[in-house]
Design a protein around this motif. Sequence first.
Motif, short mmCIF file in Angstrom:
data_model
loop_
_atom_site.label_atom_id
_atom_site.label_comp_id
_atom_site.label_asym_id
_atom_site.label_seq_id
_atom_site.Cartn_x
_atom_site.Cartn_y
_atom_site.Cartn_z
N TYR A 19 56.45 5.64 -0.44
CA TYR A 19 55.12 5.32 -1.15
C TYR A 19 55.69 4.73 -2.56
O TYR A 19 56.22 5.53 -3.29
CB TYR A 19 54.25 6.43 -1.09
CG TYR A 19 53.01 5.99 -2.12
CD1 TYR A 19 52.19 5.16 -1.88
CD2 TYR A 19 52.71 7.27 -3.12
CE1 TYR A 19 50.97 4.97 -2.64
CE2 TYR A 19 51.54 7.06 -3.89
CZ TYR A 19 50.55 6.02 -3.40
OH TYR A 19 49.64 5.69 -4.21
N GLU B 203 48.35 11.29 0.92
CA GLU B 203 48.74 12.57 1.23
C GLU B 203 47.73 13.31 2.34
O GLU B 203 48.02 14.22 2.74
CB GLU B 203 48.33 13.30 -0.22
CG GLU B 203 49.65 12.88 -1.11
CD GLU B 203 49.46 13.77 -2.38
OE1 GLU B 203 48.51 14.26 -2.81
OE2 GLU B 203 50.47 13.34 -3.27
N ARG C 16 47.05 7.70 -3.74
CA ARG C 16 47.45 8.72 -3.41
C ARG C 16 46.83 9.81 -2.57
O ARG C 16 47.47 10.42 -1.53
CB ARG C 16 48.40 9.65 -4.66
CG ARG C 16 49.15 10.64 -4.12
CD ARG C 16 50.05 11.01 -5.43
NE ARG C 16 49.36 11.59 -6.47
CZ ARG C 16 48.82 12.88 -6.80
NH1 ARG C 16 49.46 13.74 -5.73
NH2 ARG C 16 48.48 13.24 -7.47
N CYS D 70 57.12 9.76 -4.87
CA CYS D 70 56.22 8.57 -5.37
C CYS D 70 57.20 7.80 -6.02
O CYS D 70 57.86 8.19 -7.18
CB CYS D 70 55.15 9.09 -6.19
SG CYS D 70 53.93 10.04 -5.21
#
Lengths: 274, 274
Positions: free
Chosen positions: B203, B237, B233, B245
């Motif tokens: 990510y 998640e 995010r 990240c």
Amino acid sequence: MNSITLDRCCIHTITTKSWSLPEAVEHYAAAGVKGISVWQNATEGIGPRHAGEIIRQAGLEIVSYVRGGFFPNVSSAGRAQAIDHNRKLLEEAAALGAPMIVLVCGASPDQSLEKSREQIREGIEAILPLAEKLNVKLAIEPLHPMYAADRSAINTLGQANDMAEFFKSDYVGVAVDVYHLWWDGDLEKEIARCGAHGNLFAYHVCDWKVNTIDLLNDRGLMGEGCIDLKKIRGWVEATGFNGFCEVEIFSNIHWAKDQHLFLNEITTAFLEKV
Amino acid sequence: MNSITLDRCCIHTITTKSWSLPEAVEHYAAAGVKGISVWQNATEGIGPRHAGEIIRQAGLEIVSYVRGGFFPNVSSAGRAQAIDHNRKLLEEAAALGAPMIVLVCGASPDQSLEKSREQIREGIEAILPLAEKLNVKLAIEPLHPMYAADRSAINTLGQANDMAEFFKSDYVGVAVDVYHLWWDGDLEKEIARCGAHGNLFAYHVCDWKVNTIDLLNDRGLMGEGCIDLKKIRGWVEATGFNGFCEVEIFSNIHWAKDQHLFLNEITTAFLEKV
């Protein structure tokens, strides 16, 4: 796919930005171009009604008036102002004698794209009665994702189709511009869908330069870039569309040239590459 | 959504381009950053094995080695060369101790995007056995549509998911970068799909500046632009991803600054905006 002639060639006035409207009309007509799409700035000092007369006297067809939209705004006053502005544009388009206006729908970086799309829908809803009354159609133009921050929350033909189909109106459709859409893996399918719903109102051409140096003003002349224009025109014509192919090029490089030379390049590229 | 700490902060060496790898390692570690993604140029003159030692000695985790790919080419010799180059990168990644390489898959303006995607598939197929042998994963990074001409024919997470799922391999997955994907109306759905197939390998974060002035090197620091980083995010998640990240910013503006100041801005923005 059909071969193409200049009978289907339309040029957006912004393409030859330094020419006044009377100059553009004179030179386009002399070059054998048959259509013109008029940007609002081109009618300044002339007025839309007189601009329309100049164009018709030269034997050119007015394809579209450019550009409305920019509906999203975090403030309701800003949204109301945008709707007023679009109503004014519709009146101008009617005075000009344009059958449609192109909508660059807008986006606000201060809210989600979903929210902006809601406000676009509300904006179109608000101006649609006037569009019907004036007999001026609304062509939603999806813009390339690189313009999603503040120019358009409608970034694929799929999203434009969704929006147009929501209205189920003969007055709401789509402008397909190869510059914005060429990269989309769903393009063939979405062009077919657009046509099947009667929403394919306009077709814009230029090219995507491999080494684009400016996000706004570095479009290519047809053939200068990597877009397979004949393939996409084939998809467009497979829907039954046989209207104008509108040349719309924003380019600091081409604007800096002698515009007679550029017009000659446009008509040559139109016949060979579109 | 979970709050975030610097324990999940990784920085790509390219972000602080003027620092050597030892400088970057020293300053990242001192700032409390825990991960580093190593660009190939950062190991020049050091070698991947020694680079790995320097990084581990400082207590940093190597998140990825950047970047392989660029498979498409109209000539078969060019494609074979790209495959050789990717094999070399895999060997370097293994020497470095990186668990994955990021693939910027490539595109050729001289052929269709479909053809380029075919060649990407063939390229991944060719290097996959070595990736498995070396235990180095391949993370396909979809790139923004503005890079479709010559950098990547994979321009949406949907296309990256298609490609990763084709291989049904634990060694082929996807790097999700907000810069490339934030505009996509299908992003939430495609992130969920990516996670559900076990393909969400990485990510990447930065921001999209509203008035972007350069197609390559004008990315924003998190918070400088219009991307809703916390929302995205949250989607990432929700799939179970709790990895690093990765801050990856190409910016002439930020590169021109004192890099200590910039690193401080990065860690502050990471805690507040990601």
